[in-house]
Design a protein around this motif. Sequence first.
Motif, PDB file in Angstrom:
ATOM      1  N   MET A   1      -1.617 -10.667  -9.561  1.00 62.47           N
ATOM      2  CA  MET A   1      -2.771 -10.143  -8.459  1.00 62.47           C
ATOM      3  C   MET A   1      -2.886  -9.497  -8.528  1.00 62.47           C
ATOM      4  SD  MET A   1      -5.050 -11.536  -5.807  1.00 62.47           S
ATOM      5  CE  MET A   1      -3.745 -13.419  -5.233  1.00 62.47           C
ATOM      6  N   ARG A   2      -3.666  -7.933  -8.134  1.00 56.72           N
ATOM      7  CA  ARG A   2      -2.926  -6.985  -8.631  1.00 56.72           C
ATOM      8  C   ARG A   2      -3.843  -6.562  -6.813  1.00 56.72           C
ATOM      9  NH1 ARG A   2      -7.408  -4.886 -12.604  1.00 56.72           N
ATOM     10  NH2 ARG A   2      -8.250  -7.074 -11.899  1.00 56.72           N
ATOM     11  N   ALA A   3      -2.827  -5.396  -6.473  1.00 55.34           N
ATOM     12  CA  ALA A   3      -3.618  -4.656  -5.233  1.00 55.34           C
ATOM     13  C   ALA A   3      -3.537  -3.154  -5.400  1.00 55.34           C
ATOM     14  CB  ALA A   3      -2.284  -4.407  -4.044  1.00 55.34           C
ATOM     15  N   TYR A   4      -4.696  -2.560  -4.666  1.00 54.83           N
ATOM     16  CA  TYR A   4      -4.969  -1.096  -4.555  1.00 54.83           C
ATOM     17  C   TYR A   4      -5.013  -0.471  -2.912  1.00 54.83           C
ATOM     18  CZ  TYR A   4      -9.935  -3.093  -3.684  1.00 54.83           C
ATOM     19  OH  TYR A   4     -10.920  -3.342  -3.334  1.00 54.83           O
ATOM     20  N   TRP A   5      -5.142   0.541  -3.014  1.00 52.08           N
ATOM     21  CA  TRP A   5      -5.110   0.980  -0.946  1.00 52.08           C
ATOM     22  C   TRP A   5      -5.106   2.318  -1.105  1.00 52.08           C
ATOM     23  CZ3 TRP A   5      -0.842  -0.873  -4.105  1.00 52.08           C
ATOM     24  CH2 TRP A   5       0.230   0.333  -3.609  1.00 52.08           C
ATOM     25  N   ASN A   6      -5.581   2.728   0.567  1.00 50.56           N
ATOM     26  CA  ASN A   6      -5.661   4.276   0.972  1.00 50.56           C
ATOM     27  C   ASN A   6      -5.581   3.904   2.112  1.00 50.56           C
ATOM     28  OD1 ASN A   6      -6.415   6.285   1.795  1.00 50.56           O
ATOM     29  ND2 ASN A   6      -8.205   6.260   0.292  1.00 50.56           N
ATOM     30  N   ASP A   7      -4.516   5.044   1.888  1.00 46.59           N
ATOM     31  CA  ASP A   7      -3.912   5.703   3.159  1.00 46.59           C
ATOM     32  C   ASP A   7      -4.620   7.054   3.517  1.00 46.59           C
ATOM     33  OD1 ASP A   7      -2.087   5.093   5.999  1.00 46.59           O
ATOM     34  OD2 ASP A   7      -0.877   6.212   4.737  1.00 46.59           O
ATOM     35  N   SER A   8      -4.809   7.605   3.822  1.00 49.87           N
ATOM     36  CA  SER A   8      -5.265   8.674   4.242  1.00 49.87           C
ATOM     37  C   SER A   8      -5.162   9.572   3.859  1.00 49.87           C
ATOM     38  CB  SER A   8      -4.329   9.059   5.643  1.00 49.87           C
ATOM     39  OG  SER A   8      -4.672   8.349   6.560  1.00 49.87           O
ATOM     40  N   GLY A   9      -5.716   9.326   1.977  1.00 52.77           N
ATOM     41  CA  GLY A   9      -5.973  10.427   0.971  1.00 52.77           C
ATOM     42  C   GLY A   9      -5.006  10.041   0.101  1.00 52.77           C
ATOM     43  N   ARG A  10      -3.506   9.385   0.536  1.00 50.02           N
ATOM     44  CA  ARG A  10      -2.490   8.620  -0.324  1.00 50.02           C
ATOM     45  C   ARG A  10      -3.151   7.131  -1.189  1.00 50.02           C
ATOM     46  NH1 ARG A  10       2.809   7.569   2.476  1.00 50.02           N
ATOM     47  NH2 ARG A  10       1.357   6.380   2.945  1.00 50.02           N
TER      48      ARG A  10
END
Length: 119
Positions: A1-10
């Motif tokens: 499984m591959r993950a991606y994310w955004n935390d207020s620009g990071r």
Amino acid sequence: MRAYWNDSGREVTSDMAEEVNLHEARLIWSDEVRGVRGNFFGLIDDQDRTIQFYFEASIPDDVDDARHLRIVLMDFPHPEQRGSYSRRATIGEVDAMIEMAFQVGIDFRHFGELTFSSW
């Protein structure tokens, strides 16, 4: 499984998604993605199917335990159908949804009643 994310620009973008196991995915959701409107976490399985968890609202400052807040949009994009299957979920439900994705893959038919919306 591959993950991606955004935390207020990071962020880690979906085209640069990182290989993760279940434990790592849970840690990213709980430790990397703060409950702020616009932040999100996504998983891509080996068949290139995607599930995303998007904060539609921020967790209020005066809330100590936010598990009950139904402010996360669980979304299954289907570009070939030009739309997404989705529903709102509580913050507390997301961990089980992440685990389910690892167990059965990212097939929207395993995640309860969803609504289809065209883009």
